[in-house]
Design a protein around this motif. Structure first.
Motif, PDB file in Angstrom:
ATOM      1  N   MET A  88       0.854  -1.173   0.000  1.00 39.12           N
ATOM      2  CA  MET A  88       0.000   0.000   0.000  1.00 39.12           C
ATOM      3  C   MET A  88       0.894   1.229   0.000  1.00 39.12           C
ATOM      4  O   MET A  88       1.800   1.344   0.795  1.00 39.12           O
ATOM      5  CB  MET A  88      -0.881  -0.039   1.259  1.00 39.12           C
ATOM      6  CG  MET A  88      -1.952   0.987   1.271  1.00 39.12           C
ATOM      7  SD  MET A  88      -3.048   0.879   2.712  1.00 39.12           S
ATOM      8  CE  MET A  88      -3.403  -0.837   2.839  1.00 39.12           C
ATOM      9  N   SER A  89       0.644   2.146  -0.892  1.00 39.20           N
ATOM     10  CA  SER A  89       1.470   3.335  -0.977  1.00 39.20           C
ATOM     11  C   SER A  89       0.629   4.571  -0.713  1.00 39.20           C
ATOM     12  O   SER A  89      -0.590   4.521  -0.694  1.00 39.20           O
ATOM     13  CB  SER A  89       2.109   3.424  -2.358  1.00 39.20           C
ATOM     14  OG  SER A  89       1.100   3.528  -3.331  1.00 39.20           O
ATOM     15  N   GLY A  90       1.306   5.701  -0.515  1.00 33.43           N
ATOM     16  CA  GLY A  90       0.599   6.951  -0.294  1.00 33.43           C
ATOM     17  C   GLY A  90       0.065   7.055   1.118  1.00 33.43           C
ATOM     18  O   GLY A  90       0.488   6.368   2.033  1.00 33.43           O
ATOM     19  N   VAL A  91      -0.884   7.938   1.289  1.00 38.09           N
ATOM     20  CA  VAL A  91      -1.489   8.191   2.589  1.00 38.09           C
ATOM     21  C   VAL A  91      -2.629   7.199   2.797  1.00 38.09           C
ATOM     22  O   VAL A  91      -3.554   7.141   1.999  1.00 38.09           O
ATOM     23  CB  VAL A  91      -2.033   9.635   2.651  1.00 38.09           C
ATOM     24  CG1 VAL A  91      -2.725   9.895   3.960  1.00 38.09           C
ATOM     25  CG2 VAL A  91      -0.904  10.631   2.446  1.00 38.09           C
ATOM     26  N   TRP A  92      -2.543   6.414   3.836  1.00 40.17           N
ATOM     27  CA  TRP A  92      -3.608   5.479   4.143  1.00 40.17           C
ATOM     28  C   TRP A  92      -4.169   5.805   5.525  1.00 40.17           C
ATOM     29  O   TRP A  92      -3.527   6.494   6.323  1.00 40.17           O
ATOM     30  CB  TRP A  92      -3.145   4.028   4.075  1.00 40.17           C
ATOM     31  CG  TRP A  92      -1.963   3.727   4.947  1.00 40.17           C
ATOM     32  CD1 TRP A  92      -0.647   3.763   4.590  1.00 40.17           C
ATOM     33  CD2 TRP A  92      -1.984   3.376   6.335  1.00 40.17           C
ATOM     34  NE1 TRP A  92       0.146   3.444   5.656  1.00 40.17           N
ATOM     35  CE2 TRP A  92      -0.646   3.200   6.745  1.00 40.17           C
ATOM     36  CE3 TRP A  92      -2.989   3.177   7.265  1.00 40.17           C
ATOM     37  CZ2 TRP A  92      -0.295   2.848   8.052  1.00 40.17           C
ATOM     38  CZ3 TRP A  92      -2.643   2.831   8.562  1.00 40.17           C
ATOM     39  CH2 TRP A  92      -1.307   2.665   8.936  1.00 40.17           C
ATOM     40  N   ILE A  93      -5.366   5.319   5.807  1.00 41.84           N
ATOM     41  CA  ILE A  93      -6.032   5.551   7.087  1.00 41.84           C
ATOM     42  C   ILE A  93      -6.429   4.206   7.669  1.00 41.84           C
ATOM     43  O   ILE A  93      -7.040   3.387   6.980  1.00 41.84           O
ATOM     44  CB  ILE A  93      -7.289   6.419   6.918  1.00 41.84           C
ATOM     45  CG1 ILE A  93      -6.902   7.811   6.433  1.00 41.84           C
ATOM     46  CG2 ILE A  93      -8.079   6.494   8.220  1.00 41.84           C
ATOM     47  CD1 ILE A  93      -8.071   8.687   6.075  1.00 41.84           C
ATOM     48  N   GLN A  94      -6.070   3.990   8.925  1.00 36.98           N
ATOM     49  CA  GLN A  94      -6.590   2.842   9.659  1.00 36.98           C
ATOM     50  C   GLN A  94      -7.722   3.363  10.533  1.00 36.98           C
ATOM     51  O   GLN A  94      -7.514   4.195  11.407  1.00 36.98           O
ATOM     52  CB  GLN A  94      -5.526   2.180  10.521  1.00 36.98           C
ATOM     53  CG  GLN A  94      -6.099   0.982  11.249  1.00 36.98           C
ATOM     54  CD  GLN A  94      -5.042   0.129  11.896  1.00 36.98           C
ATOM     55  OE1 GLN A  94      -3.855   0.270  11.630  1.00 36.98           O
ATOM     56  NE2 GLN A  94      -5.488  -0.766  12.746  1.00 36.98           N
ATOM     57  N   HIS A  95      -8.904   2.896  10.235  1.00 39.88           N
ATOM     58  CA  HIS A  95     -10.120   3.314  10.932  1.00 39.88           C
ATOM     59  C   HIS A  95     -10.464   2.244  11.962  1.00 39.88           C
ATOM     60  O   HIS A  95     -10.611   1.072  11.608  1.00 39.88           O
ATOM     61  CB  HIS A  95     -11.251   3.473   9.919  1.00 39.88           C
ATOM     62  CG  HIS A  95     -12.593   3.723  10.516  1.00 39.88           C
ATOM     63  ND1 HIS A  95     -12.902   4.866  11.208  1.00 39.88           N
ATOM     64  CD2 HIS A  95     -13.713   2.968  10.517  1.00 39.88           C
ATOM     65  CE1 HIS A  95     -14.159   4.808  11.601  1.00 39.88           C
ATOM     66  NE2 HIS A  95     -14.675   3.650  11.195  1.00 39.88           N
ATOM     67  N   SER A  96     -10.558   2.649  13.214  1.00 36.38           N
ATOM     68  CA  SER A  96     -10.879   1.713  14.291  1.00 36.38           C
ATOM     69  C   SER A  96     -12.007   2.280  15.133  1.00 36.38           C
ATOM     70  O   SER A  96     -12.082   3.488  15.347  1.00 36.38           O
ATOM     71  CB  SER A  96      -9.672   1.497  15.205  1.00 36.38           C
ATOM     72  OG  SER A  96      -8.576   1.014  14.483  1.00 36.38           O
ATOM     73  N   VAL A  97     -12.833   1.395  15.606  1.00 41.70           N
ATOM     74  CA  VAL A  97     -13.873   1.800  16.545  1.00 41.70           C
ATOM     75  C   VAL A  97     -13.969   0.707  17.602  1.00 41.70           C
ATOM     76  O   VAL A  97     -14.003  -0.482  17.289  1.00 41.70           O
ATOM     77  CB  VAL A  97     -15.219   2.062  15.833  1.00 41.70           C
ATOM     78  CG1 VAL A  97     -15.736   0.848  15.127  1.00 41.70           C
ATOM     79  CG2 VAL A  97     -16.250   2.618  16.788  1.00 41.70           C
ATOM     80  N   ILE A  98     -13.912   1.125  18.874  1.00 47.60           N
ATOM     81  CA  ILE A  98     -14.145   0.181  19.959  1.00 47.60           C
ATOM     82  C   ILE A  98     -15.524   0.489  20.513  1.00 47.60           C
ATOM     83  O   ILE A  98     -15.947   1.650  20.548  1.00 47.60           O
ATOM     84  CB  ILE A  98     -13.047   0.242  21.051  1.00 47.60           C
ATOM     85  CG1 ILE A  98     -12.874   1.643  21.605  1.00 47.60           C
ATOM     86  CG2 ILE A  98     -11.742  -0.298  20.509  1.00 47.60           C
ATOM     87  CD1 ILE A  98     -11.921   1.732  22.791  1.00 47.60           C
TER      88      ILE A  98
END
Length: 105
Positions: free
Chosen positions: A1-11
């Motif tokens: 994966m290249s560039g700006v990535w987002i890890q989205h988490s919700v607890i």
């Protein structure tokens, strides 16, 4: 994966009884519905085990760009899941979105 990535988490914690069929169905439906959205990568369901907070579960997913993350937020399957399942069944939650921190030297 290249560039700006987002890890989205919700607890989150559910209104359902611990170990109930309703609890399991919510987790399974969340995985099935949300991971089917084309921009979602690496969807995971977690059991939160730290004694430092009282949330019970976590969903985590990765987006390859800000545009993918925004597309997810307005995707009809996500909107429907939030309206029909999340709002009525989730007791409380905390959302966290990460990007890799880059230090300039």
């Amino acid at each position: 994966m290249s560039g700006v990535w987002i890890q989205h988490s919700v607890i989150f914690s559910l209104k359902h009884a611990e170990g109930s069929d309703e609890e399991q169905r919510f987790l399974e439906d969340g995985r099935t519905i949300l991971s089917a959205i084309p921009v979602v990568r690496d969807f995971e369901v977690y059991l939160q085990v730290s004694p430092k907070n009282d949330y019970r579960f976590g969903f985590s997913m990765v987006f390859e760009s800000n545009e993918d993350y925004e597309a997810y937020n307005v995707h009809p399957m996500h909107v429907k899941f939030v309206e029909e399942r999340w709002v009525p069944e989730v007791e409380k939650f905390l959302e966290i979105d990460y990007q890799k921190h880059v230090t300039v030297v």
